[in-house]
Design a protein around this motif. Structure first.
Motif, PDB file in Angstrom:
ATOM      1  N   PRO A   1       0.952  -1.329  -0.013  1.00 41.25           N
ATOM      2  CA  PRO A   1      -0.038  -0.068  -0.112  1.00 41.25           C
ATOM      3  C   PRO A   1       0.890   1.210  -0.012  1.00 41.25           C
ATOM      4  O   PRO A   1       0.428   2.225  -0.603  1.00 41.25           O
ATOM      5  CB  PRO A   1      -0.743  -0.353   1.336  1.00 41.25           C
TER       6      PRO A   1
ATOM      7  N   GLY B   1      -0.920   3.768  -2.787  1.00 40.49           N
ATOM      8  CA  GLY B   1      -1.891   2.872  -3.460  1.00 40.49           C
ATOM      9  C   GLY B   1      -1.612   2.574  -4.986  1.00 40.49           C
ATOM     10  O   GLY B   1      -2.420   1.835  -5.714  1.00 40.49           O
TER      11      GLY B   1
ATOM     12  N   GLU C   1      -0.029  -0.827  -6.117  1.00 41.27           N
ATOM     13  CA  GLU C   1      -1.024  -1.605  -6.111  1.00 41.27           C
ATOM     14  C   GLU C   1      -2.212  -1.782  -7.418  1.00 41.27           C
ATOM     15  O   GLU C   1      -2.316  -2.577  -7.955  1.00 41.27           O
ATOM     16  CB  GLU C   1      -1.784  -1.856  -4.887  1.00 41.27           C
ATOM     17  N   ARG C   2      -2.677  -0.552  -7.630  1.00 43.04           N
ATOM     18  CA  ARG C   2      -3.633  -0.174  -8.475  1.00 43.04           C
ATOM     19  C   ARG C   2      -3.005  -0.678  -9.876  1.00 43.04           C
ATOM     20  O   ARG C   2      -3.681  -1.091 -10.883  1.00 43.04           O
ATOM     21  CB  ARG C   2      -4.226   1.066  -8.554  1.00 43.04           C
TER      22      ARG C   2
ATOM     23  N   THR D   1       1.830  -8.724  -1.280  1.00 44.38           N
ATOM     24  CA  THR D   1       1.597  -7.036  -0.711  1.00 44.38           C
ATOM     25  C   THR D   1       1.901  -7.219   0.906  1.00 44.38           C
ATOM     26  O   THR D   1       2.284  -8.301   1.448  1.00 44.38           O
ATOM     27  CB  THR D   1       0.549  -6.779  -1.232  1.00 44.38           C
TER      28      THR D   1
ATOM     29  N   THR E   1       1.406  11.094  -6.718  1.00 45.65           N
ATOM     30  CA  THR E   1       0.388   9.882  -6.228  1.00 45.65           C
ATOM     31  C   THR E   1      -0.983  10.574  -5.677  1.00 45.65           C
ATOM     32  O   THR E   1      -0.968  11.810  -5.998  1.00 45.65           O
ATOM     33  CB  THR E   1       1.265   9.591  -4.764  1.00 45.65           C
TER      34      THR E   1
ATOM     35  N   GLU F   1      -8.493  -3.613   1.776  1.00 48.75           N
ATOM     36  CA  GLU F   1      -8.394  -2.611   0.801  1.00 48.75           C
ATOM     37  C   GLU F   1      -7.440  -3.018  -0.330  1.00 48.75           C
ATOM     38  O   GLU F   1      -7.607  -2.404  -1.242  1.00 48.75           O
ATOM     39  CB  GLU F   1      -8.044  -1.519   1.685  1.00 48.75           C
ATOM     40  N   SER F   2      -6.335  -3.616   0.050  1.00 49.29           N
ATOM     41  CA  SER F   2      -5.605  -4.229  -0.943  1.00 49.29           C
ATOM     42  C   SER F   2      -6.157  -5.128  -2.038  1.00 49.29           C
ATOM     43  O   SER F   2      -5.645  -4.878  -3.179  1.00 49.29           O
ATOM     44  CB  SER F   2      -4.220  -5.014  -0.152  1.00 49.29           C
TER      45      SER F   2
ATOM     46  N   GLU G   1      -9.126  -4.955  -2.973  1.00 48.24           N
ATOM     47  CA  GLU G   1      -9.895  -4.014  -3.610  1.00 48.24           C
ATOM     48  C   GLU G   1      -9.022  -3.380  -4.853  1.00 48.24           C
ATOM     49  O   GLU G   1      -9.109  -3.164  -6.101  1.00 48.24           O
ATOM     50  CB  GLU G   1     -10.667  -2.789  -2.983  1.00 48.24           C
ATOM     51  N   ARG G   2      -7.794  -2.842  -4.439  1.00 46.80           N
ATOM     52  CA  ARG G   2      -6.856  -2.026  -5.183  1.00 46.80           C
ATOM     53  C   ARG G   2      -6.293  -2.900  -6.292  1.00 46.80           C
ATOM     54  O   ARG G   2      -6.111  -2.515  -7.377  1.00 46.80           O
ATOM     55  CB  ARG G   2      -5.997  -1.235  -4.536  1.00 46.80           C
TER      56      ARG G   2
END
Length: 328
Positions: A58, A63, A66-67, A85, A107, A127-128, A130-131
């Motif tokens: 993250p 983020g 990761e995305r 991750t 960023t 949340e990871s 999701e990204r």
């Protein structure tokens, strides 16, 4: 020397990772912005070269890494790669506007907030997912808990152990720039692997005394990052970085001695630096960062560059590498 695309089992897990992996901190804009197009081209080149081990977090670009990694991997069969991750930082938008991130450029507005609690780690994991656009993570590391050891053991490790039991992660690990705390983790819990950055390199081998033998004894897989020690082993000149800060002159002198030996044998210093840690039997993979396709091309070529045994023998004779450190 193994090929970059050869695989090694990661500790006691069923995961097999390529001997060379792609670290994606640079693709989060580390030190300078990286475009979406350049990031995609870098990951695509690593894929074309046969690399199938990808590391993110993250914190890398708040983020962004990761995305970007998730967007590329969305088009690949999930069983065809190993994804790593980390936890320990939640990304949250500050209540008041803040300046540019000290390390990551270009960023999103979110900033990392330390949280190694059980609940915080569970939120970080969701949340990871999701990204990254995935339903599971192969390797999940506790990320740099240097000042949070007790909370990391009581909270983060307990959360990761639960996620492993639930089958939504394949391996429990920790990633740090020091080996001493990783050794403490190895004694405190059931870890599958560790990511050690910058502390087992051609320039320093303290981890060969305690940490690496402990991992061998316990069957814990080791991933090595930071093989160029923040740049000093890429270009040992005045102003070179070591551990993210300006290198001490004594370290620059030692790196120049290493470079001189390599030159006598017709070998680039970077080739010796990327191959040396991979020779230890506890080490499953070498992670190298890249911010463009040319850099990952170079790292892959350096990983298979021929190195004569005489080079390692001379380094050992001159006291430039630890006698206990195995060489290719």
């Amino acid at each position: 020397m193994p090929l970059a695309t050869e695989t090694e089992r990661l500790g006691p897990t069923g995961l097999r990772i390529t001997r060379l992996g792609l670290g994606t901190a640079p693709l989060g804009g580390l030190y300078e912005p990286v475009s979406d197009e350049a990031a995609e081209a870098t990951i695509a080149r690593a894929w074309d070269l046969g690399l199938r081990f990808f590391d993110t977090a993250p914190q890398y670009g708040n983020g962004l890494s990761e995305r970007r990694l998730g967007a590329f991997l969305a088009g690949k069969p999930r069983e065809s790669y190993v994804l790593c991750t980390k936890v320990g930082r939640l990304l949250r938008r500050p209540a008041r506007p803040v300046g540019e991130d000290a390390y990551y450029k270009g960023t999103p507005p979110e900033r990392p907030v330390f949280d190694f609690s059980y609940d915080g780690v569970m939120r970080s994991f969701e949340e990871s997912l999701e990204r990254l656009g995935t339903g599971r993570i192969d390797v999940l590391h506790i990320h740099d808990p240097d000042d949070h050891y007790d909370e990391a053991v009581a909270g983060a490790y307990r959360a990761l152990d639960r996620l492993r039991s639930d089958g939504v992660i394949g391996a429990v690990g920790a990633g740090m720039n020091q080996s001493e705390m990783l050794a403490s983790f190895a004694r405190a819990g059931r870890f599958d692997c560790f990511l050690l950055a910058g502390r087992y390199t051609l320039l320093e081998q303290g981890a060969v005394k305690d940490f690496l033998p402990l991992c061998q004894q316990q069957g814990v897989g080791v991933i090595i990052g930071g093989v160029y020690n923040s740049g000093i082993l890429a270009n040992p000149a005045l102003g070179a970085k070591f551990n993210y800060v300006d290198a001490d002159p004594a370290l620059i002198a030692r790196a120049l001695d290493l470079e001189a030996v390599c030159a006598r044998h017709g070998v680039p210093l970077k080739a010796a630096a990327i191959q040396f840690p991979a020779a230890h039997p506890a080490v499953a993979s070498i992670l190298t960062g890249a911010r463009n396709a040319a850099e990952i091309d170079e790292n892959e070529a350096l990983f298979r560059h021929p190195i004569p045994a005489a080079l390692w023998e001379e380094l050992r004779a001159l006291g430039l590498i630890d006698p206990a450190a195995p060489t290719p």
